[in-house]
Design a protein around this motif. Structure first.
Motif, PDB file in Angstrom:
ATOM      1  N   UNK A   1       0.792  -1.224   0.000  1.00  0.00           N
ATOM      2  CA  UNK A   1       0.000   0.000   0.000  1.00  0.00           C
ATOM      3  C   UNK A   1       0.824   1.272   0.000  1.00  0.00           C
ATOM      4  N   UNK A   2       2.147   1.143   0.051  1.00  0.00           N
ATOM      5  CA  UNK A   2       3.008   2.324   0.138  1.00  0.00           C
ATOM      6  C   UNK A   2       3.176   3.012  -1.213  1.00  0.00           C
ATOM      7  N   UNK A   3       3.198   4.338  -1.176  1.00  0.00           N
ATOM      8  CA  UNK A   3       3.611   5.159  -2.308  1.00  0.00           C
ATOM      9  C   UNK A   3       4.996   5.717  -2.010  1.00  0.00           C
TER      10      UNK A   3
ATOM     11  N   UNK B   1       6.234   6.348   1.798  1.00  0.00           N
ATOM     12  CA  UNK B   1       7.597   6.300   2.331  1.00  0.00           C
ATOM     13  C   UNK B   1       8.403   7.451   1.752  1.00  0.00           C
ATOM     14  N   UNK B   2       9.140   8.125   2.596  1.00  0.00           N
ATOM     15  CA  UNK B   2      10.037   9.186   2.155  1.00  0.00           C
ATOM     16  C   UNK B   2      11.442   8.887   2.658  1.00  0.00           C
ATOM     17  N   UNK B   3      12.429   9.358   1.923  1.00  0.00           N
ATOM     18  CA  UNK B   3      13.826   9.149   2.298  1.00  0.00           C
ATOM     19  C   UNK B   3      14.402  10.463   2.787  1.00  0.00           C
ATOM     20  N   UNK B   4      14.930  10.440   4.002  1.00  0.00           N
ATOM     21  CA  UNK B   4      15.503  11.622   4.629  1.00  0.00           C
ATOM     22  C   UNK B   4      16.999  11.391   4.870  1.00  0.00           C
TER      23      UNK B   4
ATOM     24  N   UNK C   1       4.849  10.144  -5.523  1.00  0.00           N
ATOM     25  CA  UNK C   1       3.406   9.952  -5.553  1.00  0.00           C
ATOM     26  C   UNK C   1       2.958   8.673  -6.217  1.00  0.00           C
ATOM     27  N   UNK C   2       3.894   7.938  -6.821  1.00  0.00           N
ATOM     28  CA  UNK C   2       3.535   6.683  -7.480  1.00  0.00           C
ATOM     29  C   UNK C   2       3.650   5.511  -6.511  1.00  0.00           C
TER      30      UNK C   2
ATOM     31  N   UNK D   1       6.106  -3.022 -14.290  1.00  0.00           N
ATOM     32  CA  UNK D   1       4.712  -2.743 -14.640  1.00  0.00           C
ATOM     33  C   UNK D   1       4.225  -1.503 -13.899  1.00  0.00           C
ATOM     34  N   UNK D   2       3.129  -0.943 -14.397  1.00  0.00           N
ATOM     35  CA  UNK D   2       2.597   0.282 -13.801  1.00  0.00           C
ATOM     36  C   UNK D   2       1.766   0.012 -12.549  1.00  0.00           C
ATOM     37  N   UNK D   3       1.118  -1.143 -12.510  1.00  0.00           N
ATOM     38  CA  UNK D   3       0.195  -1.411 -11.414  1.00  0.00           C
ATOM     39  C   UNK D   3       0.854  -1.745 -10.097  1.00  0.00           C
ATOM     40  N   UNK D   4       0.180  -1.408  -9.013  1.00  0.00           N
ATOM     41  CA  UNK D   4       0.643  -1.717  -7.664  1.00  0.00           C
ATOM     42  C   UNK D   4       0.576  -3.219  -7.403  1.00  0.00           C
TER      43      UNK D   4
END
Length: 289
Positions: free
Chosen positions: A123-125, A136-139, A191-192, A205-208
């Motif tokens: 479920x993560x973008x 998830x973001x990278x800091x 955002x993807x 592939x494009x899908x999650x």
């Protein structure tokens, strides 16, 4: 349904127990309670909460029947063997530099180090703004996971953060760098969906990904490690992270910070240490020194 009382519910649960597992009856009980006490009859008219009332499933007679169903038909749940951090290191060390292998390593790292469920992983973008259940973001410090909704938190609740720091002492096995390698290899934009399918030619592939794909990734890793894949699954990641933390001596309240469990009792069931002489608490006695 709204006129049903505890006698109707009791008969329904007895009927269900003849054809489904006790766990499925428990799910039906939880769904019924949510319908009566959370949604209410107004939900059908777009007004959640209108006309709610106590669930007949909570009646003592119904609960007594549920206990009987568990006792008569119940069985110990099959618990998946944990994928420990030490085993994950071994897998990564032998992993090829293919696109799918890079993705699989990133999935395993997020699941084990983050102590996350498979639904939370897929479920993560990558960064906020997507349609997933979290991002998830990278800091400069590492990977920060924020969940908008999960098994224990509903949509609209406060975003729950879980941090995975850089493992600077061992870059080859660093979970944050594993995710960075995947993002770069797949060309994932902000955002993807973070984790996608990869075909046999290495095309992303494009899908999650769906939750079941996580279990297949774990089973492939288990096979590479010489483990029985039948004993492994998506839950091996969450159990593996929790067990690794416990094995290194962290207390349950400390582990709870990373796992997000509401109950320490439930959390304790995830600690799956294989007891041996070196783990024996008797070695801490003065008589053994």
């Amino acid at each position: 349904m709204w006129k049903a009382d505890h006698r109707d519910v009791r008969r329904w649960f007895v009927f269900l127990a003849q054809t489904v597992k006790p766990q499925s009856v428990e799910v039906a009980c939880a769904a019924l309670t949510a319908t009566f006490e959370t949604l209410g009859k107004g939900n059908a008219h777009g007004e959640p909460g209108l006309g709610t009332r106590p669930s007949p499933a909570r009646h003592p007679e119904v609960q007594r029947v549920l206990r009987g169903i568990r006792a008569e038909h119940g069985a110990e749940p099959v618990r998946k063997r944990p994928l420990l951090i030490a085993s994950l290191d071994t897998y990564i060390a032998a992993s090829p530099e293919t696109v799918r292998a890079i993705r699989d390593a990133a999935i395993l790292c997020v699941g084990v180090y983050g102590c996350r469920r498979r639904s939370e992983i897929v479920g993560l973008d990558f960064g906020p703004g997507g349609s997933g259940s979290g991002y998830a973001t990278i800091t400069n410090e590492g990977l920060l996971i924020k969940l908008r909704r999960s098994k224990t938190s509903r949509a609209g609740d406060e975003e729950l953060p879980y941090a995975i720091p850089y493992r600077r002492s061992a870059p080859r096995f660093c979970p944050v760098l594993a995710v960075e390698r995947w993002i770069a290899a797949a060309g994932i934009a902000q955002g993807e969906a973070l984790f996608r399918g990869v075909d046999r030619h290495g095309n992303v592939r494009a899908g999650r990904l769906r939750g079941g794909a996580v279990g297949r990734v774990v089973k492939r890793a288990a096979t590479e490690l010489g483990m029985d894949p039948a004993c492994m699954g998506g839950h091996s990641l969450r159990a593996g992270g929790i067990t690794s933390l416990a094995k290194d001596g962290l207390s349950l309240p400390d582990i709870q910070v990373q796992s997000g469990h509401k109950s320490l009792g439930t959390l304790a069931t995830y600690v799956r240490l294989e007891r041996s002489f070196e783990d024996s608490p008797l070695l801490r006695l003065g008589a053994y020194r």
